[in-house]
Design a protein around this motif. Structure first.
Motif, short mmCIF file in Angstrom:
data_model
loop_
_atom_site.label_atom_id
_atom_site.label_comp_id
_atom_site.label_asym_id
_atom_site.label_seq_id
_atom_site.Cartn_x
_atom_site.Cartn_y
_atom_site.Cartn_z
N THR A 24 0.81 -1.22 0.00
CA THR A 24 0.00 0.00 0.00
C THR A 24 0.85 1.27 0.00
O THR A 24 0.30 2.37 0.02
CB THR A 24 -0.92 0.03 1.23
OG1 THR A 24 -0.12 -0.04 2.42
CG2 THR A 24 -1.90 -1.14 1.20
N ARG A 25 2.17 1.12 -0.02
CA ARG A 25 3.04 2.30 -0.06
C ARG A 25 3.01 2.92 -1.46
O ARG A 25 2.38 2.38 -2.36
CB ARG A 25 4.45 1.90 0.38
CG ARG A 25 4.53 1.54 1.86
CD ARG A 25 5.97 1.30 2.28
NE ARG A 25 6.11 1.15 3.71
CZ ARG A 25 6.10 0.00 4.37
NH1 ARG A 25 5.92 -1.14 3.69
NH2 ARG A 25 6.24 -0.04 5.67
N PRO A 26 3.66 4.05 -1.66
CA PRO A 26 3.49 4.80 -2.91
C PRO A 26 3.86 4.02 -4.18
O PRO A 26 4.66 3.06 -4.16
CB PRO A 26 4.42 6.00 -2.73
CG PRO A 26 4.49 6.20 -1.24
CD PRO A 26 4.46 4.81 -0.67
N LEU A 27 3.29 4.47 -5.27
CA LEU A 27 3.75 4.08 -6.60
C LEU A 27 5.14 4.69 -6.82
O LEU A 27 5.44 5.76 -6.28
CB LEU A 27 2.80 4.63 -7.67
CG LEU A 27 1.33 4.23 -7.58
CD1 LEU A 27 0.48 5.17 -8.42
CD2 LEU A 27 1.14 2.79 -8.03
N VAL A 28 5.98 4.03 -7.60
CA VAL A 28 7.35 4.50 -7.82
C VAL A 28 7.61 4.59 -9.32
O VAL A 28 7.58 3.57 -10.03
CB VAL A 28 8.39 3.56 -7.17
CG1 VAL A 28 9.80 4.12 -7.37
CG2 VAL A 28 8.09 3.36 -5.69
N LEU A 29 7.87 5.81 -9.80
CA LEU A 29 8.23 6.02 -11.21
C LEU A 29 9.74 6.21 -11.29
O LEU A 29 10.30 7.07 -10.61
CB LEU A 29 7.52 7.25 -11.76
CG LEU A 29 7.84 7.57 -13.23
CD1 LEU A 29 7.30 6.47 -14.15
CD2 LEU A 29 7.26 8.92 -13.63
N ILE A 30 10.39 5.42 -12.15
CA ILE A 30 11.85 5.45 -12.26
C ILE A 30 12.23 5.95 -13.66
O ILE A 30 11.87 5.34 -14.67
CB ILE A 30 12.45 4.06 -12.00
CG1 ILE A 30 12.03 3.57 -10.60
CG2 ILE A 30 13.97 4.09 -12.14
CD1 ILE A 30 12.43 2.13 -10.30
N SER A 31 12.95 7.08 -13.71
CA SER A 31 13.34 7.71 -14.97
C SER A 31 14.84 7.58 -15.17
O SER A 31 15.64 7.92 -14.29
CB SER A 31 12.91 9.18 -14.99
OG SER A 31 11.50 9.29 -14.90
N SER A 32 15.23 7.12 -16.34
CA SER A 32 16.60 6.69 -16.62
C SER A 32 17.58 7.84 -16.83
O SER A 32 17.21 8.97 -17.12
CB SER A 32 16.61 5.83 -17.90
OG SER A 32 15.67 4.80 -17.85
N TYR A 82 20.00 12.37 -15.99
CA TYR A 82 18.98 13.14 -16.68
C TYR A 82 17.59 12.95 -16.06
O TYR A 82 16.77 13.88 -16.07
CB TYR A 82 18.93 12.77 -18.16
CG TYR A 82 17.92 13.61 -18.93
CD1 TYR A 82 18.26 14.89 -19.36
CD2 TYR A 82 16.64 13.14 -19.18
CE1 TYR A 82 17.33 15.69 -20.03
CE2 TYR A 82 15.70 13.92 -19.84
CZ TYR A 82 16.06 15.20 -20.27
OH TYR A 82 15.13 15.97 -20.92
N GLY A 83 17.32 11.79 -15.52
CA GLY A 83 16.02 11.55 -14.91
C GLY A 83 15.74 12.46 -13.73
O GLY A 83 14.57 12.68 -13.38
#
Length: 293
Positions: free
Chosen positions: A26-34, A112-113
């Motif tokens: 239930t913890r946050p969504l994680v978006l990973i940018s390269s 850059y992410g």
């Protein structure tokens, strides 16, 4: 945990590819940018780790013109490096949002992410944002003094000969030649892309109020303290904590500019970073200094 590949569109219709990791947490969504010229696969292990730690889901993706997001047949519009931040990152965030609408989201950006957050126009979507080896690319701010000449004297001419940069040139995975020329132009500018009059979106940096943890690596010849500070000062309205890690924090192994997300650091460097992302738990490894209060 489940894992599946996703296809989604940027606002201008460019098709992008990502990989989604879902769990029951239930913890946050994680978006990973390269980082530039780094395929999304490098981040798969870390994405799995944060989902095991309780993240609802994590998404890794390839920017346009790279990896699994190649230029589609018939695409005529120029691919610019700014498109990765202005179009691709927001599209990836929407794709992750669709998993669990309105669920808290945090972001991770390597090199850059991390730069892309300030340009993206959606910093308010992130509860926290962790940056690794994110710095100004101005070549005189690097400890690798050959990086600039290699980029300008070898890379730029090659980018005019090839639509996509050949892997043999050593820039990483192939990226569009047009993107490379944008990157090289910014790396010539003392204040990096903030000196580019064709990029008015740099003004968006002042709108970022998301708490930022900027991880620097003491053995990174590109992400030097002066280069990191040169970029972070533009996040003037966000609380930015710098945390500097050394090879001794990773069990004596070299980290460098791109090593943090390699699986050899899963037990040493990743757990505290994941805890900060998911719960806001302060990191205690390494040394720290506040870039902004």
């Amino acid at each position: 945990m489940s894992r599946c590949d996703l296809s989604f569109l940027a606002d201008d219709g460019f098709p992008l590819k990502g990989t989604l990791f879902e769990g029951s947490g239930t913890r946050p969504l994680v978006l990973i940018s390269s980082a530039t010229a780094v395929p999304r696969g490098l981040y798969a292990g870390f994405a799995e780790a944060v989902v095991r730690a309780g993240a609802r889901a994590a998404l890794i993706y390839d920017y346009r013109g790279t990896g699994g997001s190649p230029r589609p047949a018939g695409w005529k519009k120029r691919i610019g490096m700014k498109d990765w931040a202005l179009l691709d990152l927001p599209a990836a965030a929407r794709a992750l949002d669709a998993v669990s609408p309105d669920h808290p989201m945090v972001g991770v950006g390597q090199s850059y992410g991390g730069q892309a957050l300030g340009l993206s126009g959606i910093p308010g979507r992130f509860l926290r944002y962790g940056m690794v080896a994110t710095m100004s690319g101005y070549w005189r701010g690097l400890d690798d003094r050959l990086a600039g000449p290699r980029m300008f004297l070898v890379g730029v001419p090659a980018s005019l000969l090839f639509r996509d940069m050949p892997r043999r040139l050593g820039v990483g995975e192939p990226i569009p030649g047009s993107v490379f020329r944008d990157w090289a132009r910014w790396c010539r500018m003392p204040d990096y892309f903030f000196d580019d009059p064709s990029l008015p979106e740099t003004a968006r940096y002042r709108d970022v109020r998301t708490p930022i943890l900027a991880i620097g690596l003491t053995d990174d010849p590109w992400g030097t303290r002066r280069a990191v500070r040169a970029l972070m000062r533009h996040y003037e309205n966000a609380h930015v904590e710098e945390r500097w890690l050394s090879p001794s924090d990773g069990g004596g192994q070299k980290i460098g500019h791109l090593g943090f997300f390699r699986s050899r650091f899963a037990e040493t460097l990743w757990p505290q970073f994941a805890a900060w992302l998911l719960d806001g738990t302060p990191m205690t490894i390494g040394t720290t200094s506040d870039a902004q209060a």
